[in-house]
Design an enzyme around this catalytic site. Sequence first.
Site, PDB file in Angstrom:
ATOM      1  N   LYS A 166       0.847  -1.201   0.000  1.00 14.08           N
ATOM      2  CA  LYS A 166       0.000   0.000   0.000  1.00 14.08           C
ATOM      3  C   LYS A 166       0.882   1.251   0.000  1.00 14.08           C
ATOM      4  O   LYS A 166       2.094   1.171   0.250  1.00 14.08           O
ATOM      5  CB  LYS A 166      -0.904  -0.021   1.231  1.00 14.08           C
ATOM      6  CG  LYS A 166      -0.159   0.102   2.554  1.00 14.08           C
ATOM      7  CD  LYS A 166      -1.062  -0.161   3.741  1.00 14.08           C
ATOM      8  CE  LYS A 166      -0.283  -0.068   5.050  1.00 14.08           C
ATOM      9  NZ  LYS A 166      -1.068  -0.559   6.194  1.00 14.08           N
TER      10      LYS A 166
ATOM     11  N   ARG B  66     -11.826   1.157  13.438  1.00 11.55           N
ATOM     12  CA  ARG B  66     -11.414   1.932  12.274  1.00 11.55           C
ATOM     13  C   ARG B  66     -12.190   1.348  11.101  1.00 11.55           C
ATOM     14  O   ARG B  66     -13.232   1.833  10.736  1.00 11.55           O
ATOM     15  CB  ARG B  66      -9.895   1.731  12.143  1.00 11.55           C
ATOM     16  CG  ARG B  66      -9.135   2.788  11.456  1.00 11.55           C
ATOM     17  CD  ARG B  66      -7.642   2.526  11.528  1.00 11.55           C
ATOM     18  NE  ARG B  66      -7.228   1.288  10.863  1.00 11.55           N
ATOM     19  CZ  ARG B  66      -6.002   1.012  10.477  1.00 11.55           C
ATOM     20  NH1 ARG B  66      -5.025   1.877  10.697  1.00 11.55           N
ATOM     21  NH2 ARG B  66      -5.699  -0.110   9.879  1.00 11.55           N
TER      22      ARG B  66
ATOM     23  N   TYR C 253      17.506  30.110   5.884  1.00 16.22           N
ATOM     24  CA  TYR C 253      16.402  30.917   6.397  1.00 16.22           C
ATOM     25  C   TYR C 253      16.569  31.218   7.878  1.00 16.22           C
ATOM     26  O   TYR C 253      16.971  30.366   8.665  1.00 16.22           O
ATOM     27  CB  TYR C 253      15.073  30.180   6.191  1.00 16.22           C
ATOM     28  CG  TYR C 253      14.576  30.290   4.765  1.00 16.22           C
ATOM     29  CD1 TYR C 253      14.265  31.523   4.205  1.00 16.22           C
ATOM     30  CD2 TYR C 253      14.428  29.152   3.984  1.00 16.22           C
ATOM     31  CE1 TYR C 253      13.826  31.621   2.899  1.00 16.22           C
ATOM     32  CE2 TYR C 253      13.985  29.240   2.676  1.00 16.22           C
ATOM     33  CZ  TYR C 253      13.677  30.485   2.135  1.00 16.22           C
ATOM     34  OH  TYR C 253      13.251  30.580   0.850  1.00 16.22           O
TER      35      TYR C 253
ATOM     36  N   MET D  82      12.581  24.186   0.983  1.00 13.82           N
ATOM     37  CA  MET D  82      11.627  23.390   0.205  1.00 13.82           C
ATOM     38  C   MET D  82      12.334  22.509  -0.825  1.00 13.82           C
ATOM     39  O   MET D  82      12.014  21.338  -0.993  1.00 13.82           O
ATOM     40  CB  MET D  82      10.632  24.324  -0.492  1.00 13.82           C
ATOM     41  CG  MET D  82       9.470  23.603  -1.139  1.00 13.82           C
ATOM     42  SD  MET D  82       8.325  24.746  -1.919  1.00 13.82           S
ATOM     43  CE  MET D  82       7.514  25.471  -0.514  1.00 13.82           C
TER      44      MET D  82
HETATM   45  C1  PLP Z   1      -0.409  -1.675   6.767  1.00 16.12           C
HETATM   46  C2  PLP Z   1      -1.087  -2.919   7.125  1.00 16.12           C
HETATM   47  C3  PLP Z   1      -0.350  -4.075   7.426  1.00 16.12           C
HETATM   48  C4  PLP Z   1       1.154  -4.109   7.461  1.00 16.12           C
HETATM   49  O1  PLP Z   1       1.673  -3.508   8.619  1.00 16.12           O
HETATM   50  P1  PLP Z   1       3.252  -3.458   8.866  1.00 16.12           P
HETATM   51  O2  PLP Z   1       3.410  -3.031  10.270  1.00 16.12           O
HETATM   52  O3  PLP Z   1       3.799  -2.463   7.886  1.00 16.12           O
HETATM   53  O4  PLP Z   1       3.788  -4.808   8.598  1.00 16.12           O
HETATM   54  C5  PLP Z   1      -1.062  -5.235   7.680  1.00 16.12           C
HETATM   55  N1  PLP Z   1      -2.404  -5.253   7.640  1.00 16.12           N
HETATM   56  C6  PLP Z   1      -3.142  -4.168   7.354  1.00 16.12           C
HETATM   57  C7  PLP Z   1      -4.625  -4.268   7.329  1.00 16.12           C
HETATM   58  C8  PLP Z   1      -2.520  -2.963   7.091  1.00 16.12           C
HETATM   59  O5  PLP Z   1      -3.244  -1.875   6.818  1.00 16.12           O
END
Ligand code: PLP
Length: 400
Positions: A41, A144, A288, A341
Amino acid sequence: MPSTRSPRTHAAAASICAAALRQNFLALQHAAQMPLLAVIKADAYGHGAALCAPELVAAGAGWLGVTSVQEGVTVREALRGTPADILVMCGLWHGEAAACIDHALTSVVWEPYHLTLLQCEATRRGLPAGSIPVHVEVDTGMARQGVAPGAALTHLLTCLQAAPALRLDGVMTHLASTECTADPQNARQMERFAQALQQVQQAGLRPAWIHAGNTSSTDSGYMPNALPALAATLGAQPMTRTGLALYGYALPLDGTAPRVEPNLQPVLTWTTCIVSLRDVPAGSTVGYNAAFVAPGPMRLALLPVGYADGFRRALSSSNHQAGGAVLIDGRRAPVVGRVSMDLTVVDVSDVPSVAIGDEVVLMGSQGSECIGADEHARLANTSMYEVLCGISDRVPRVLS
Ligand SMILES: *Cc1c(COP(=O)(O)O)cnc(C)c1O
């Protein structure tokens, strides 16, 4: 992800080491003792999902986890026909069911409307019974995503059974506190998960996969211990999910647990080069707000990278407070003054024969020195996750 910004290609790149990524996956798979869903992700935690996905699948990953349908489509295209299951972990939204089905993405579902979106599209296409796999997420204590065990889960399962095109392929949950191995939260969540699985069984459903966990639950050995027995109650396969550790980083575990974790190697090396050099006399102000004043004559190098690239402003320094550093010629060169930046100034007074065009490592190793995402995270008072996925789109990712 396609970048909408123009990278300054002369200036910086993040090199992604395919061998390290594959080796991390294999080591983690071995530690987990069960199939591992590779979480890619947020553009593979900033590493580039389209680059990482084919490498992970080649290393043996059968499942990849993305955030959104759009990201799933990008990953499916990057796989160029190599089979792998792609789990869209944050569900789907209106207008996304068609892409989900077209690209064979498996959606996580927990709201009845998720089921409606998929079933409506399946009906429109006349798809056969059970042709669309979904994974139900159970909320066991994150509040969540996910459906709560009890009445809400019963209702969702009833909706699922009334949607003929859908098939319950998996049931999952997400744990909140796995790096705190002694925290009763872990056992509490697994108990609620077990309760949910019992409801699934009573509804007469037989998912193929039961999954939970993350980097720290693999690292501590908690998930290999807890999950297989739970999955066995449903005749399902256990699976665990890992993100951060794939990229070579792990969270410190609270003291009690020995780390089963093998040697992970950071996958990303972020480099740039020196674009300008100057010698300044004592008393010169730098950057800066003149936050830094040269205490003596100094040689300063200019780097074409700043906080818009994700080189965090918290790495700034002043005369009163040390900041971050970069690596040049195998030595640490401290950041001087405020990170801007697009630009950063570093002290190269101690680097002999430094020249314009010299390679600079912003994150990664050079010689025997190493600057990790953990160092940036500490200085920025945040997590390695935020540092890694904060490396911006304008830094090109290059597979090496
Ligand atoms: C991000 C995520 C993981 C992985 O977590 P890590 O700590 O990066 O290994 C596993 N399950 C879900 C649902 C996630 O959103």
